[in-house]
Write an enzyme that holds these catalytic residues in place. Structure first.
Site, PDB file in Angstrom:
ATOM      1  CG  ASN A  71      -1.779   5.025  -0.984  1.00  0.00           C
ATOM      2  OD1 ASN A  71      -1.744   6.205  -1.295  1.00  0.00           O
ATOM      3  ND2 ASN A  71      -1.996   4.061  -1.864  1.00  0.00           N
ATOM      4  CB  THR A 119      -3.859   2.913  -7.861  1.00  0.00           C
ATOM      5  OG1 THR A 119      -4.291   1.897  -6.939  1.00  0.00           O
ATOM      6  CG2 THR A 119      -5.069   3.501  -8.558  1.00  0.00           C
ATOM      7  CB  SER A 125      -4.790   2.371   0.155  1.00  0.00           C
ATOM      8  OG  SER A 125      -4.542   0.993   0.172  1.00  0.00           O
ATOM      9  CB  SER A 126      -6.442  -0.333  -4.710  1.00  0.00           C
ATOM     10  OG  SER A 126      -6.300   0.642  -5.702  1.00  0.00           O
ATOM     11  CB  SER A 168      -0.897  -0.001   1.248  1.00  0.00           C
ATOM     12  OG  SER A 168      -1.682   1.167   1.298  1.00  0.00           O
ATOM     13  N   GLY A 169       0.603   2.166  -0.901  1.00  0.00           N
ATOM     14  CA  GLY A 169       1.400   3.385  -0.995  1.00  0.00           C
ATOM     15  C   GLY A 169       2.583   3.285  -1.925  1.00  0.00           C
ATOM     16  N   GLY A 212       0.224  -6.565  -2.665  1.00  0.00           N
ATOM     17  CA  GLY A 212       1.463  -7.312  -2.494  1.00  0.00           C
ATOM     18  C   GLY A 212       1.465  -8.130  -1.219  1.00  0.00           C
ATOM     19  CD  GLU A 245      -1.502  -6.477   3.027  1.00  0.00           C
ATOM     20  OE1 GLU A 245      -1.884  -5.510   2.339  1.00  0.00           O
ATOM     21  OE2 GLU A 245      -2.204  -7.008   3.920  1.00  0.00           O
TER      22      GLU A 245
END
Length: 799
Positions: free
Chosen positions: A208, A163, A211-212, A158-159, A442, A444
């Site tokens: 983020n 995206t 974040s998606s 995330s971040g 990704g 985690e």
């Protein structure tokens, strides 16, 4: 780690001081078994030669190379340092063989202008600097020349910029595709689906601002003239739990804050019907109401409205969407009380319950009953007896939250289906080819890991297996180009097949054991953990012997992850009470009915097909486990990926502060490991990782053996390998290169280093001797001059 055999005094090295920390240092002393190293922070260390904690540093003039495979020592510290050096130079894109590494700059570097875009058109990857446009160009040109579908796999934390990278690649493909009057409209719709998906599927997290919270696979269709003629989006694992709760410092999905903003610009009549208030007055959004978001589109409701219009969702349909959103917000404000016997108490006169029911097109009394009363089925489904029991306060709250999650999750699915309908392939386009982009979460691992991380890491484990196979195939292609004989025994590396089998094994796999507990009337998280211990007692990738409570450890390709099983069964069931489904099916709103049509159809199939009695009876929930659905989606996803030519983008978040020109090396290294880049290096090292051109091999190692110089480089290299008595199993002669095992290369380098040191010492002796003789001659002359001067002085004095 890289070779240390040629290490000498003053060699620049890396020293590993912790699991994620490498520090630079200089060798001050070399012994037979030890190296004395002084770190740049002044600390002095003595480490054994050959230690995995030492690695030679890349020469300074090669630290910022475009392609990391050009590094002499391709290992963790040197890859990390090169990426950091390039990042500080605003070079955020770096190639690693077939993989593009992207570092989030956390600022606008002006790298995506129309001029930059056109600079990558019809260019080979080695002709231009690494860029996400280069990956898109490679996919598009391969689609045209090879007429084979292409897939671009984008992953990262995330971040990290997944995206944004996906959007830029879609922008590139839309720009370079053949343009027609029809395709121009399709291109607009394809690009406008991003703001809609961001509004309903993205949220502010600690790492983020945008974040998606779901994975997506976008198929972009091209016709025979390579004009963009349609698209299709598949989504994975929407984080529905965010609807009813968020961590401190995070927010709910963007759309809730857009619609409740005083500056939203929502139609006054609709706003009055929804009775919206500021976000701090809704239970589901109050925690994130005061959290600032730097990503401007996250708060722009008009931006979302415009995108909905562009993809063909008109006002009536938009109003239905807003009603569902409003019902979810008011549902969170429903207060459930308890009577003396702890049974749930909720009255139809509750204003939030009445308003939520009204927006959903059902009566308040029916909704209250569905939340506070549970139907129990005894005997055959559809034929046995049934009775009702009151729910406890907590059970009613859970039912309320489950309905909110189901409403939003189904709304998201229907919205994606509606987008796909809008982006559908135009009639008469004939056969199409696809470029697909996978934008997925990704690997985690946090201090506490739950069901969501388990599913995400399972997906990444599957994708890493594909990634390893692809890199292995590239290695084989290199060997075939060079006419190098090889066998599978030449490759000393382990696949992650055992870990995948541990998770998805049909009988004793972790998913099968979890589903078994979810089906059992009394199945729970604790029993699931017990099953793990008993059914999988000794497995190299599962540690349960020293489990505390409901925790277990899985050894993934990237790291060992400790999972807390609390909530696994509940989240895997993701239960929807039949009473809730019946209620929504009776709604006066056809839109709300459509949201639960899949559940209704499933319940009817269950009633028709289940004629036998249930053991022990129980409540009949509509059940298909989350992991069963996700596993089926992954099978389909990998089948599509395997049928296409892959391209890889790995996104890296350089720091947790979201600041430009700030690096946290330990955080970056952790992502490098999780991204699979180190696995790619491991695969390339598994066979004959050292590849040296014949001429370079001769020039470098001719110091070790005398060979005739009249022959060509290939023949000389072959004779040198024989003369050096290198075992055949440790090297191969290719058309243009010598392929060697790393240990053989290290040995040659060591022998070469010893000879060079010996010759250097000889040269030093000669030079020092010459310098000493010159100095002595000069000194004699000076003495003679001094003596003559003194004699002249004495004579003048005596006269």
């Amino acid at each position: 780690m890289a070779s240390q055999s040629s290490v000498h005094v003053l060699s620049r090295v890396w020293v590993k001081t912790s699991n994620l920390k490498w520090l630079p240092g200089t060798v001050e002393g070399v012994a037979d078994r030890d190296l004395v190293i002084r770190l740049e922070n002044g600390e002095k260390m003595t480490l054994p030669r050959g230690s995995d904690s030492i690695s030679q540093r890349t020469p300074a003039n090669m630290e910022a190379v475009d392609n990391l495979t050009s590094l002499p020592d391709l290992d963790e510290p040197n890859m990390l340092h090169s990426l950091c050096v390039r990042y500080m130079q605003d070079k955020i894109y770096t190639s690693t063989g077939p993989i593009l590494v992207c570092m989030n700059p956390w600022r606008d570097l002006q790298l995506y202008s129309q001029q930059t875009l056109m600079n990558y058109r019809r260019k080979k990857s080695h002709e231009v600097p690494p860029h996400v446009f280069g990956i898109a160009e490679s996919a598009f040109s391969n689609l045209q020349t090879e007429r084979k579908d292409q897939t671009i796999l984008v992953s990262g934390d995330s971040g990290s910029g997944k995206t944004e990278s996906t959007k830029f690649m879609m922008q590139y493909l839309a720009a370079v595709a053949h343009h027609t009057a029809v395709s121009s409209n399709t291109e607009t719709r394809v690009l406008q689906c991003n703001p809609v998906l961001e509004a309903f599927g993205n949220a502010k997290t600690l790492r983020n601002d945008n974040s998606s919270r779901f994975g997506k696979y976008i198929d972009i269709h091209f016709d025979e003239q390579y004009a963009l003629c349609g698209a299709k989006i598949d989504t994975y694992l929407l984080e529905k739990s965010r609807v009813v709760g968020q961590e401190n410092g995070e927010r709910n999905f963007h759309i809730f804050y857009q619609i409740t903003s005083p500056q939203s610009g929502l139609d006054p009549k609709m706003a009055a019907q929804l009775r919206l208030m500021p976000p701090e007055r809704f239970s589901y959004t109050q925690k994130g109401a005061q959290v600032t978001v730097g990503y401007k589109p996250a708060n722009s409701f008009q931006h979302t409205i415009s995108a909905l219009q562009q993809i063909g969702i008109q006002e009536d349909e938009r109003n239905e969407i807003f009603k569902v959103l409003g019902s979810v917000l008011h549902m969170g404000n429903i207060k459930v009380h308890a009577d003396k016997e702890l049974n749930a108490m909720l009255h139809a006169s509750d204003p939030d319950a009445a308003l939520a029911a009204q927006l959903l097109g059902v009566t308040a009394q029916d909704m209250v009953s569905a939340l506070t009363i549970r139907n129990i089925q005894a005997g055959p489904v559809g034929a046995g007896d049934s009775y009702t029991v009151g729910q406890t306060q907590q059970q009613a709250v859970d039912s309320r939250d489950a309905l909110a999650r189901a409403l939003y999750g189904n709304l998201f699915d229907v919205l994606v289906a509606r987008i796909n309908l809008s982006l559908g392939q135009q009639k008469g386009t004939g056969r199409t080819r696809n470029i697909s982009i996978l934008d997925i979460f990704g690997f985690e691992h946090f201090k506490t890991n739950h069901f969501e991380q388990f599913c995400i890491n399972y997906a990444n484990e599957k994708l890493q297996g594909h990634f390893n196979e692809f890199n292995f195939s590239l290695e084989i292609q290199e060997y075939q180009r060079e006419n190098v004989q090889w066998s599978y025994d030449d490759f000393y590396f382990q696949t992650n097949t055992k870990c995948i089998e541990l998770v998805e094994g049909k009988r004793n796999g972790m998913l099968a054991l979890l589903d078994e507990q979810c089906i059992m009337p009394n199945g729970n998280d604790e029993t699931f953990c017990t099953k793990l211990k008993n059914e999988i007692p000794e497995h190299p990738h599962l540690y349960t012997a020293k489990m505390r409570g409901m925790k277990f450890t899985v050894k993934h390709y990237a790291a060992e992850v400790v999972y807390d099983a609390e909530g696994f069964c509940f989240k895997n069931r993701d239960p929807v009470q039949p009473a809730i489904v019946e209620l929504m099916h009776k709604s006066q709103s056809s839109y709300v009915q459509g949201l639960f049509q899949r559940h209704w159809d499933g319940m009817q199939e269950q009633l028709k097909g289940n004629k036998g009695p249930k053991r022990g009876g129980g409540s009949s929930l509509i059940f298909e486990s989350v992991t069963a659905q996700f596993k089926r989606q992954l099978v389909d996803l990998l089948a599509r990926i395997n049928a296409a030519q892959p391209h890889f983008v790995r996104c890296i978040n350089p720091n947790s502060q979201k600041q430009a020109h700030k690096m946290e090396p330990e955080m970056i290294l952790d992502q490098l490991r999780c991204s699979g880049l180190m696995e790619a290096v491991r695969v390339s090292r598994a066979g004959f990782p050292i590849r040296i051109l014949h001429a370079d091999f001769v020039a470098r190692f001719t110091i070790l053996i005398q060979v005739p110089s009249q022959q060509d480089a290939a023949a000389l290299a072959a004779k040198m390998c024989q003369g050096l008595r290198i075992p055949q199993e440790h090297y191969r002669m290719g058309k243009t290169k010598v392929f060697m095992r790393r240990e053989i290369n290290d040995k040659l380098e060591e022998e070469r280093s010893k000879l060079l040191v010996k010759q250097a010492l000889a040269l030093q002796r000669v030079v020092r001797g010459h310098q000493a003789r010159v100095y002595v001659r000069w000194l004699k002359k000076q003495r003679q001059k001094a003596a003559a001067q003194m004699q002249r002085f004495v004579r003048r004095t005596l006269v």
